[in-house]
Design a protein around this motif. Structure first.
Motif, PDB file in Angstrom:
ATOM      1  N   SER A  31       0.819  -1.218   0.000  1.00  0.00           N
ATOM      2  CA  SER A  31       0.000   0.000   0.000  1.00  0.00           C
ATOM      3  C   SER A  31       0.853   1.269   0.000  1.00  0.00           C
ATOM      4  N   GLY A  32       2.126   1.122   0.217  1.00  0.00           N
ATOM      5  CA  GLY A  32       2.998   2.269   0.416  1.00  0.00           C
ATOM      6  C   GLY A  32       3.202   2.526   1.907  1.00  0.00           C
ATOM      7  N   GLN A  33       2.332   1.970   2.707  1.00  0.00           N
ATOM      8  CA  GLN A  33       2.422   2.075   4.166  1.00  0.00           C
ATOM      9  C   GLN A  33       2.557   0.697   4.808  1.00  0.00           C
ATOM     10  N   THR A  34       2.549  -0.346   3.998  1.00  0.00           N
ATOM     11  CA  THR A  34       2.541  -1.720   4.502  1.00  0.00           C
ATOM     12  C   THR A  34       3.659  -1.985   5.491  1.00  0.00           C
ATOM     13  N   LEU A  35       4.830  -1.521   5.165  1.00  0.00           N
ATOM     14  CA  LEU A  35       5.993  -1.729   6.024  1.00  0.00           C
ATOM     15  C   LEU A  35       5.742  -1.247   7.439  1.00  0.00           C
ATOM     16  N   TYR A  36       5.012  -0.153   7.594  1.00  0.00           N
ATOM     17  CA  TYR A  36       4.801   0.445   8.910  1.00  0.00           C
ATOM     18  C   TYR A  36       3.835  -0.356   9.775  1.00  0.00           C
ATOM     19  N   PHE A  37       3.114  -1.286   9.167  1.00  0.00           N
ATOM     20  CA  PHE A  37       2.202  -2.115   9.949  1.00  0.00           C
ATOM     21  C   PHE A  37       2.955  -3.089  10.848  1.00  0.00           C
ATOM     22  N   TYR A  38       4.148  -3.472  10.428  1.00  0.00           N
ATOM     23  CA  TYR A  38       4.857  -4.466  11.236  1.00  0.00           C
ATOM     24  C   TYR A  38       6.284  -4.091  11.581  1.00  0.00           C
ATOM     25  N   GLU A  39       6.859  -3.111  10.931  1.00  0.00           N
ATOM     26  CA  GLU A  39       8.226  -2.733  11.269  1.00  0.00           C
ATOM     27  C   GLU A  39       8.184  -1.524  12.191  1.00  0.00           C
ATOM     28  N   LYS A  41       9.296   0.085  16.107  1.00  0.00           N
ATOM     29  CA  LYS A  41      10.368  -0.034  17.094  1.00  0.00           C
ATOM     30  C   LYS A  41       9.903  -0.940  18.228  1.00  0.00           C
ATOM     31  N   PRO A  42      10.823  -1.699  18.789  1.00  0.00           N
ATOM     32  CA  PRO A  42      10.435  -2.570  19.911  1.00  0.00           C
ATOM     33  C   PRO A  42       9.770  -1.761  21.026  1.00  0.00           C
ATOM     34  N   TYR A  53       5.369  -7.267  20.934  1.00  0.00           N
ATOM     35  CA  TYR A  53       6.251  -6.819  19.849  1.00  0.00           C
ATOM     36  C   TYR A  53       6.703  -8.006  19.013  1.00  0.00           C
ATOM     37  N   ALA A  54       7.004  -9.117  19.643  1.00  0.00           N
ATOM     38  CA  ALA A  54       7.456 -10.310  18.913  1.00  0.00           C
ATOM     39  C   ALA A  54       6.413 -10.753  17.887  1.00  0.00           C
ATOM     40  N   ASP A  55       5.134 -10.595  18.208  1.00  0.00           N
ATOM     41  CA  ASP A  55       4.082 -10.963  17.264  1.00  0.00           C
ATOM     42  C   ASP A  55       4.066 -10.021  16.056  1.00  0.00           C
ATOM     43  N   PHE A  56       4.259  -8.720  16.293  1.00  0.00           N
ATOM     44  CA  PHE A  56       4.370  -7.770  15.191  1.00  0.00           C
ATOM     45  C   PHE A  56       5.510  -8.182  14.273  1.00  0.00           C
ATOM     46  N   TYR A  57       6.664  -8.429  14.878  1.00  0.00           N
ATOM     47  CA  TYR A  57       7.860  -8.775  14.113  1.00  0.00           C
ATOM     48  C   TYR A  57       7.629 -10.052  13.308  1.00  0.00           C
TER      49      TYR A  57
END
Length: 125
Positions: A31-39, A41-42, A53-57
């Motif tokens: 989407s252009g923002q996809t990266l920010y959904f899971y990357e 900061k801890p 956080y581990a689940d996001f990662y």
């Protein structure tokens, strides 16, 4: 360029074509923002967060891995990338599984940018 998009049923897209992907009824991969959904900061555990956080990662890792696997098995019938790379998946895999069919320059006057997109089709098996 849109003729390639409209002929595709499974597109690994560039953010530039998200609106057309949505209009076609497809789900955008990037989407252009996809990266920010899971990357992100801890962050430490808190009662305010329902997820670790581990689940996001892990979600992000698995998403990228699934895209890489789709590339390797040529599940996308069209891939649209920005010239010079970019994207959060491993786009360097593409030349092993896809060939370039066209380059298209898209002017985006609202952002004072111009992107050259590369359209890729699967190599013959």
């Amino acid at each position: 360029m849109y003729e390639y998009l409209h002929a595709s049923s499974s597109t690994l897209n560039s953010p530039v074509v998200v609106s057309e992907i949505l209009a076609m009824g497809q789900t955008p991969v990037d989407s252009g923002q996809t990266l920010y959904f899971y990357e992100v900061k801890p962050f430490s555990k808190s009662l305010l967060y329902r997820i670790d956080y581990a689940d996001f990662y892990e979600d992000g890792f698995l998403y990228v891995k699934s895209i890489d696997q789709m590339i390797k098995t040529k599940k996308y019938d069209l891939v649209v990338t920005k010239k010079g790379g970019g994207g959060f998946y491993h786009f360097k895999l593409l030349p092993d599984y896809y060939y370039q069919v066209e380059e298209v320059t898209i002017d985006m006057p609202q952002t004072d940018q111009s992107w050259t997109l590369i359209l890729w089709k699967p190599l013959s098996k």
